[in-house]
Design a protein around this motif. Structure first.
Motif, PDB file in Angstrom:
ATOM      1  N   ARG A   1       2.138   1.726  -3.449  1.00  0.00           N
ATOM      2  CA  ARG A   1       1.292   2.106  -4.433  1.00  0.00           C
ATOM      3  C   ARG A   1       0.853   3.810  -4.160  1.00  0.00           C
ATOM      4  O   ARG A   1       0.484   4.340  -5.092  1.00  0.00           O
ATOM      5  CB  ARG A   1      -0.278   1.170  -4.162  1.00  0.00           C
ATOM      6  CG  ARG A   1      -1.065   1.825  -5.083  1.00  0.00           C
ATOM      7  CD  ARG A   1      -2.062   0.562  -5.337  1.00  0.00           C
ATOM      8  NE  ARG A   1      -3.325   0.852  -5.685  1.00  0.00           N
ATOM      9  CZ  ARG A   1      -3.505   0.743  -7.283  1.00  0.00           C
ATOM     10  NH1 ARG A   1      -2.460   0.661  -8.096  1.00  0.00           N
ATOM     11  NH2 ARG A   1      -4.517   1.226  -7.965  1.00  0.00           N
ATOM     12  N   SER A   2       0.909   3.975  -3.098  1.00  0.00           N
ATOM     13  CA  SER A   2       0.457   5.533  -2.582  1.00  0.00           C
ATOM     14  C   SER A   2       1.891   6.453  -2.885  1.00  0.00           C
ATOM     15  O   SER A   2       1.575   7.846  -2.808  1.00  0.00           O
ATOM     16  CB  SER A   2       0.090   5.664  -1.291  1.00  0.00           C
ATOM     17  OG  SER A   2       1.211   5.468  -0.286  1.00  0.00           O
ATOM     18  N   SER A   3       2.833   6.031  -3.057  1.00  0.00           N
ATOM     19  CA  SER A   3       4.009   6.893  -3.223  1.00  0.00           C
ATOM     20  C   SER A   3       4.188   7.292  -4.694  1.00  0.00           C
ATOM     21  O   SER A   3       4.155   6.511  -5.607  1.00  0.00           O
ATOM     22  CB  SER A   3       5.357   5.967  -2.743  1.00  0.00           C
ATOM     23  OG  SER A   3       5.351   5.737  -1.572  1.00  0.00           O
TER      24      SER A   3
ATOM     25  N   LEU B   1       0.861  -1.168  -0.042  1.00  0.00           N
ATOM     26  CA  LEU B   1      -0.089  -0.070   0.091  1.00  0.00           C
ATOM     27  C   LEU B   1       0.814   1.173  -0.047  1.00  0.00           C
ATOM     28  O   LEU B   1       0.589   2.358  -0.566  1.00  0.00           O
ATOM     29  CB  LEU B   1      -0.851  -0.151   1.290  1.00  0.00           C
ATOM     30  CG  LEU B   1      -2.215  -1.017   1.188  1.00  0.00           C
ATOM     31  CD1 LEU B   1      -2.687  -1.173   2.489  1.00  0.00           C
ATOM     32  CD2 LEU B   1      -2.891  -0.657  -0.008  1.00  0.00           C
ATOM     33  N   TYR B   2       1.951   1.403   0.563  1.00  0.00           N
ATOM     34  CA  TYR B   2       2.803   2.388   0.791  1.00  0.00           C
ATOM     35  C   TYR B   2       3.446   2.704  -0.595  1.00  0.00           C
ATOM     36  O   TYR B   2       3.447   3.991  -1.354  1.00  0.00           O
ATOM     37  CB  TYR B   2       4.089   2.473   1.670  1.00  0.00           C
ATOM     38  CG  TYR B   2       5.109   3.056   1.846  1.00  0.00           C
ATOM     39  CD1 TYR B   2       4.665   4.510   2.395  1.00  0.00           C
ATOM     40  CD2 TYR B   2       6.189   3.032   1.156  1.00  0.00           C
ATOM     41  CE1 TYR B   2       5.548   5.408   2.525  1.00  0.00           C
ATOM     42  CE2 TYR B   2       7.098   4.280   1.077  1.00  0.00           C
ATOM     43  CZ  TYR B   2       6.719   5.461   1.970  1.00  0.00           C
ATOM     44  OH  TYR B   2       7.388   6.461   1.974  1.00  0.00           O
TER      45      TYR B   2
END
Length: 97
Positions: A92-94, A89-90
């Motif tokens: 993907r959001s970066s 998730l990290y």
């Protein structure tokens, strides 16, 4: 090894032994702030994985066809799964660099 209170030694936990309903008064006399309770569910999982890495944390049915052969996930495996999902998730959001 456990303490006389029935908690694993070296954990910072304060939790009296509960053998009978009469012991509830002793448990309730210990303020929550002094019990060493985890602040989040992640903290709880990390503590459990540190204390009992090889114990089953949960049992799952991998698919409908395997209902007779459930699979155990240990606390260590579950913590690894949480880290893997959080990292995905990290990433993907970066923003892409």
């Amino acid at each position: 090894m456990t303490t006389s209170a029935g908690t694993p030694s070296g954990t910072g936990l304060t939790w009296p032994r509960y053998d009978t309903p009469d012991d509830l008064a002793v448990i309730e006399a210990v303020p929550l702030a002094e019990r060493g309770l985890p602040g989040t569910s992640y903290d709880l999982l990390r503590r459990a994985a540190g204390l009992w890495p090889d114990r089953p944390a949960l049992t799952v049915l991998p698919d409908a066809a395997s209902w007779r052969t459930p699979k155990d996930r240990t606390y260590a495996e579950l913590l690894g799964d949480v880290h893997q999902a959080a990292n995905a998730l990290y990433r993907r959001s970066s923003p892409a660099s």
